[in-house]
Design an enzyme around this catalytic site. Structure first.
Site, mmCIF file in Angstrom:
data_model
loop_
_atom_site.group_PDB
_atom_site.id
_atom_site.type_symbol
_atom_site.label_atom_id
_atom_site.label_comp_id
_atom_site.label_asym_id
_atom_site.label_seq_id
_atom_site.Cartn_x
_atom_site.Cartn_y
_atom_site.Cartn_z
ATOM 1 C CE1 TYR A 1 -5.278 4.219 8.405
ATOM 2 C CE2 TYR A 1 -5.944 3.988 10.689
ATOM 3 C CZ TYR A 1 -5.145 3.607 9.624
ATOM 4 O OH TYR A 1 -4.213 2.617 9.791
ATOM 5 C CE LYS B 1 3.648 3.291 13.209
ATOM 6 N NZ LYS B 1 3.799 2.706 11.882
ATOM 7 C CG HIS C 1 -2.156 -0.814 1.040
ATOM 8 N ND1 HIS C 1 -3.377 -0.461 1.543
ATOM 9 C CD2 HIS C 1 -2.348 -1.963 0.360
ATOM 10 C CE1 HIS C 1 -4.280 -1.367 1.191
ATOM 11 N NE2 HIS C 1 -3.676 -2.297 0.486
ATOM 12 N N PRO D 1 -4.537 0.875 18.805
ATOM 13 C CG PRO D 1 -6.492 -0.248 18.204
ATOM 14 C CD PRO D 1 -5.807 0.386 19.362
ATOM 15 C CE1 TYR E 1 -1.423 4.145 8.949
ATOM 16 C CE2 TYR E 1 -0.168 3.070 7.211
ATOM 17 C CZ TYR E 1 -1.297 3.143 8.004
ATOM 18 O OH TYR E 1 -2.291 2.208 7.868
#
Ligand code: FAD
Ligand code: DHB
Length: 394
Positions: free
Chosen positions: A201, A297, A72, A293, A385
């Site tokens: 998100y 990570k 991704h 979450p 990220y």
């Protein structure tokens, strides 16, 4: 029985450490309290950083993750009813993440361990760690009504948040830091195609939602729910209806629903125990720290801890240097705290907090608006990220 490293826990941290040690010719035995099927049945993380992929490769278990994992290059942030893409790949200078489930990672590690004929004791009851403050630590457990003892040079506590290793450290030798959030994530795994090819998100007035996946035909969705909520309060129909309510019109139109393969609620917590080493006992992964979450990570931190620990043991047995052992805790904690900060920040940005009201929501929307329009702010998100490097320099 005797070995060099006794590993407590056959989650991703314990299994990965076992495999990495094997590549360096270091003997390890894993002691796990549950059955292998139980461990494989836990549906958890889904996003792997490049650092984790590299460690899987070094452990010789990355073939399936490379073949079946989904690379991704971006994520989408949904707020005020519209989606905005963060180009992780461009902003991070060429890094990406791989969507590949924790279950599959665990499967690959278990298969490799079995193929190499390495010892894992499953369904060990009353596991106890002893004498790790001296030079001859021991692990004891019971199985099939028999008492067992394993003598070793070192103990790796990879036994998760509720494990026995951290709990065995004498009181006063440990400082803990904790934050519990007033909500949890209600997760559903379903054999339906993902609503979008990238993760979404969502910050909405109804609460946070996350659209993730395990493959092109299997989706993983989460909804923020109050920490008092129970999974029995939800039918799958209610779940899909609530998820649709938290999406933008286009995503809502593409949402494919179906029966749940799994549905559960996970609480959200930030937690760190310092230090991560006591004599010959080393904590790694969830045994030492928990992140909420958001940003995925947890598994990745478990992997980087294990990377440091593997290097430390390889130096000890190979070069006869204890430098890695002596710096293990500090090196881990530096990366841990950075990931704790990122996970706390991303959680705070994306969820509805019961006590901050409309002002809190306006602050979040203003920050999200800034985030998507500022290259500096979106670069900071992208860098964290995709995962920080294991070596930060001095
Ligand atoms: P664990 O996976 O917890 O493994 C520890 C192992 O030790 C277990 O197999 C346990 O049975 C064993 N054990 C425990 N006590 C003993 C004992 N006394 N003796 C012997 N063995 C013992 N992370 C994300 O990034 N994204 C997510 O969506 C996500 N969802 C999660 C959902 C839940 C419900 C939980 C609990 C965690 C989630 N995480 C998620 C976090 C991620 O799964 C963990 O960070 C990761 O599993 C850590 O791996 P670990 O090996 O350190 O610990
Ligand atoms: C998943 C979990 C996360 O916490 C996250 O940030 C992204 C994906 C998942 O389970 O797929």
């Amino acid at each position: 029985m005797r070995t060099q490293v006794a590993i407590i826990g056959a989650g991703p941290a314990g299994l990965l450490l076992g495999q990495l040690l094997h590549t360096s010719g270091i003997e390890a035995v894993i002691i796990e309290q549950r059955s292998a099927d139980y461990v494989l049945g836990r549906i958890r993380a889904g996003v792997l950083e490049q650092v984790t992929m590299d460690l899987l490769e070094k452990a010789g278990v990355s073939a399936r993750a490379h073949a079946q994992g989904l690379p991704h290059d971006g994520i989408e942030l949904l707020f005020k009813g519209a989606r905005h893409r963060i180009d992780l790949h461009a902003l991070s200078g060429g890094s990406r993440v791989t969507v590949y489930g924790q279950t599959e990672v665990t499967h690959d590690l278990m298969d490799a361990r079995a193929a190499a004929g390495l010892t894992t004791v499953y369904e060990a009851a009353n596991v106890r760690v002893h004498d790790f403050d001296g030079s001859q630590p021991r692990v004891t457990w019971e199985k099939d009504g028999q008492a067992h003892e394993l003598r070793c040079d070192f103990i790796a506590g990879c036994d998760g948040y509720h494990g026995v290793c951290r709990a065995s450290v004498p009181e006063g030798a440990l400082k803990t830091y904790e934050r519990v959030y007033p909500f949890g994530w209600l997760g559903v795994l379903a054999d339906v195609p993902p609503v979008s090819h990238e993760l979404i998100y969502a910050n909405t007035e109804r609460g946070f939602a996350l659209c993730s996946m395990r493959s092109t035909t299997r989706s993983r969705y989460y909804l923020q729910v109050p920490d008092t909520d129970k999974v029995e309060n939800w039918s799958i129909e209610q779940f899909w209806a609530e998820l649709a309510n938290r999406l933008d019109p286009e995503a809502r139109e593409h949402l494919v629903t179906g029966p749940a393969l799994e549905m559960s609620i996970a609480p959200l917590r930030s937690f760190v125990a310092e230090p991560m080493r006591f004599g010959r006992l080393f904590l790694a992964g969830d045994a030492a720290h928990i992140v909420p979450p958001t940003g995925a990570k947890g598994l990745n931190l478990a992997a980087s801890d294990v990377g440091y620990l593997w290097n430390a043991f390889a130096d000890h047995y190979g070069d006869k240097s204890n430098a890695g052992i002596d710096t293990y805790s500090d090196r881990c904690l530096r990366r841990v705290w950075r990931a704790e900060r990122f996970s706390w920040w991303f959680t705070s940005l994306m969820h509805r907090f019961p006590d901050t009201g409309e002002f809190g929501q306006k602050m979040q929307e203003a920050e999200l608006d800034y985030l998507i329009h500022s290259r500096a702010a979106s670069t900071a998100l992208a860098e964290n990220y995709v995962g920080l490097p294991m070596d930060f320099g001095a």
